[in-house]
Design a protein around this motif. Structure first.
Motif, PDB file in Angstrom:
ATOM      1  N   ARG A  99      -1.728  59.057  72.788  1.00 48.97           N
ATOM      2  CA  ARG A  99      -2.432  59.107  74.067  1.00 48.97           C
ATOM      3  C   ARG A  99      -3.921  58.873  73.851  1.00 48.97           C
ATOM      4  NH1 ARG A  99      -1.760  58.784  78.683  1.00 48.97           N
ATOM      5  NH2 ARG A  99      -1.912  60.771  79.741  1.00 48.97           N
ATOM      6  N   ALA A 100      -4.474  59.457  72.787  1.00 48.40           N
ATOM      7  CA  ALA A 100      -5.895  59.295  72.511  1.00 48.40           C
ATOM      8  C   ALA A 100      -6.221  57.844  72.192  1.00 48.40           C
ATOM      9  CB  ALA A 100      -6.319  60.193  71.350  1.00 48.40           C
ATOM     10  N   LEU A 101      -5.266  57.142  71.592  1.00 49.52           N
ATOM     11  CA  LEU A 101      -5.498  55.751  71.219  1.00 49.52           C
ATOM     12  C   LEU A 101      -5.242  54.803  72.387  1.00 49.52           C
ATOM     13  CD1 LEU A 101      -3.931  55.639  67.676  1.00 49.52           C
ATOM     14  CD2 LEU A 101      -6.330  55.836  68.310  1.00 49.52           C
ATOM     15  N   GLY A 102      -4.900  55.367  73.536  1.00 51.17           N
ATOM     16  CA  GLY A 102      -4.787  54.520  74.710  1.00 51.17           C
ATOM     17  C   GLY A 102      -3.371  54.297  75.194  1.00 51.17           C
ATOM     18  N   ALA A 103      -2.386  55.048  74.656  1.00 52.96           N
ATOM     19  CA  ALA A 103      -1.031  54.923  75.185  1.00 52.96           C
ATOM     20  C   ALA A 103      -0.956  55.632  76.523  1.00 52.96           C
ATOM     21  CB  ALA A 103      -0.022  55.541  74.221  1.00 52.96           C
TER      22      ALA A 103
END
Lengths: 252, 343
Positions: free
Chosen positions: B258-262
């Motif tokens: 999620r932090a990486l943009g998922a």
């Protein structure tokens, strides 16, 4: 998404105003941030320092949109994070910020190359192949592209994480104790990478650390204590930062 | 199994009134006169008509112990000489020809360690000295499950098994060529005395099946259904719990993505795809295991003396259906439920 690489240091890349973060409630409420206002200028390498429990990690998480403020505002560029829904927050994390964690946090089942392009793959885009290619040379991992993270040393893994953070050309890269798990030589390499990324490619880096030597690589250090911004220091050196940190240990 | 054993019987003549008790579908019937068989035998289209005398008769084994103990029914009757009408087939030896001679089913003989030529006691319940002259099979098996059967001459059967001589439980009728079961019944009905009816062999077999299904198999089936329901419930909860733990352990990894943009959707879909893959794989493995167990049971039951009827496990719907809802629901639920915090 703006792809500006303007070198102006006056434009804020990220900014929090009157940031308050309270964990828990009632008698056990913890005020991790108590009215912090700080600006992280674009094209600069800023370190956040402070003793344990001073709220530096919380500040970073809130500024990066990983966590939400109890009150106050956090902005990335001109975007107010408080007004974003989950989808827009996801897009922001995808396109405009990058992260480097203390524990590297690479995906163990993916190769180095796949880890670096993971944010781009999640976004469904190809990114900029030339930029990725240059990035691989900068972090010096060309001969390791098809290895798995478990086959790399800690320093190499963190360099992969740095490359991953910059892969999507984010406006700001947030690094949370990036050298915390590394020996001093590997740590120097990673810090050197972050510094070069800022100076040579006009990126913005915000790094949380408790290590004065690491902080000395930054253009500016901000000091937090008990959830408040207590000092700033331009062009820091390890000795000056250490002296300033020692002042926190004097019982007040 | 009963269908195939009584296939040769085209019509059954019996008393029309049954004294039924609740929970019993067949009930007890008045006997019919044995000599009715002669009357029936004269009707056009009848190939053979024989009285069927039924009673209880417990064989005593070579060791002096009763064969079958207190368990399954121990039946005795007249040995029906018409092979088409007799559900039993002579496998060895010969049919009983004079008083005291009997045929027993092979399973009972083996259990009692009795051989052709042996003399033993048949308790009807009065002890009768009998000599075994033949061994019989039922629908190709050594017996109808664990039921023991002793076939006597008609005279002996009348003498020992019925209250009064000249009475039979029913008369089995076989049609001649080109006469259908219904035609046979239609032709028989006019010659029968009051209170006696004729039914087709098919109806008779259905009644038998129904009796066995409703009484014994009904209870058994209910028990198995309840048992499988419990198993399903337990399995569902275990799978759900296990998968919830697995998802919880992934919280960190999911938070990283999620932090990486998922997006939330991407993380959920990833987990669901994995859950589906695991559910399908596990269900197939479980099904294969179930087939193995079923095949083992199918080999085991005849070995214990309970031969299976026609049809095999794969003709039953339950083993196919059960694993799917259990696996898929429980694996899908956890990834849908827990909150995905952005960090």
């Amino acid at each position: 998404m703006t792809t500006t690489t303007a070198l102006t240091t006056t434009r804020p890349a990220a900014r929090v105003v009157d940031a308050v973060k309270v964990y828990g409630g009632g008698d056990t409420a913890v005020r991790a941030l108590d009215g912090v206002t700080v600006t992280f200028p674009a094209g600069r390498f800023t370190a956040i320092m402070g003793p344990s429990g001073s709220g530096k990690s919380t500040l970073m998480h809130c500024a990066a949109g990983l966590d939400t403020l109890t009150s106050g505002t956090a902005r990335i560029g001109d975007t107010d994070l408080g007004g974003l829904d989950d989808r827009r927050l996801t897009l922001l994390r995808r396109d405009r910020v990058g992260f480097v964690f203390q524990a590297y946090n690479l995906v163990p089942t993916l190769t180095v190359a796949e880890n670096i392009t993971l944010p781009l793959d999640l976004a469904g885009g190809r990114g900029d192949p030339e930029w990725i290619d240059a990035l691989i040379d900068v972090v010096g991992l060309r001969d390791r592209l098809h290895h798995r993270p478990a086959e790399l040393s800690g320093g190499q893994q963190q360099r992969v994480a740095v490359a991953r953070a910059f892969a999507g050309r984010p406006d700001v890269v947030f690094a949370d104790e990036p050298t915390g798990n590394l020996d001093s030589r590997s740590g120097q390499e990673v810090l050197g990478l972050l510094g070069r990324a800022v100076r040579e490619t006009a990126r913005t880096v915000v790094m949380v650390t408790h290590d004065p030597v690491a902080a000395a690589h930054a253009d500016e250090v901000v000091f937090l204590a008990d959830g408040r911004l207590v000092d700033r220091m331009d062009s820091p050196t390890a000795d000056r930062v250490l002296d300033r940190m020692k002042a926190f240990e004097v019982p007040s | 199994m009963f269908g195939s054993a009584t296939r040769g019987t085209d019509a059954v003549v019996r008393s029309a009134d049954a004294i039924t008790t609740p929970g019993e579908s067949q009930g007890v019937r008045q006997p019919v006169a044995t000599d009715l068989a002669a009357t029936v035998g004269k009707v056009a289209g009848v190939a053979a008509a024989v009285p069927n005398i039924q009673g209880a008769g417990q064989l005593v084994g070579a060791n002096g112990e009763p064969v079958g103990g207190q368990g399954p029914p121990t039946l005795a009757g007249n040995w029906i000489t018409d092979p088409e009408l007799n559900p039993y087939r002579l496998a060895e030896g010969r049919a009983p020809q004079k008083s005291g001679e009997v045929v027993v089913n092979r399973g009972a003989a083996e259990k009692g360690d009795l051989r052709i030529g042996d003399t033993t006691t048949l308790r009807t319940p009065d002890p009768v000295r009998v000599t075994i002259v033949g061994l019989a099979t039922f629908a190709g098996e050594d017996g109808m499950a664990q039921v023991t059967f002793t076939g006597m001459t008609v005279a002996d059967a009348e003498k020992y098994l019925t209250a009064r001589p000249g009475e039979a439980a029913s008369i089995q009728v076989r049609a001649g060529p080109g006469v259908s079961q219904q035609e046979l019944v239609d032709r028989l009905t006019p010659v029968l005395p009051r209170g006696v009816e004729a039914i087709t062999g098919q109806e008779s077999a259905e009644e038998n099946n129904e009796m066995i299904s409703s009484q014994f198999l009904g209870v058994f089936t209910t028990f198995l259904l309840v048992f499988s329901g419990v198993a399903l419930l337990v399995a569902t909860f275990s799978i759900h719990n296990t998968f919830a733990i697995v998802v919880a352990q992934r919280t960190r990894e999911n938070a990283l993505l999620r932090a990486l943009g998922a997006s939330r959707r991407q993380v959920t879909v990833t987990t669901l795809v994995e859950a589906t893959a695991v559910a399908v794989t596990a269900s197939v493995a479980g099904l294969a295991g179930g087939i193995g167990v079923a095949a083992g049971l199918q080999a085991l039951f005849p070995a214990l003396g309970f031969p299976f009827p026609e049809g095999t496990w794969w003709s039953r719907p339950c083993p196919w259906r059960c694993p799917w809802p259990s696996g898929s629901w429980s694996a899908w639920a956890p990834p849908c439920c827990p909150p995905y915090a952005p960090a």
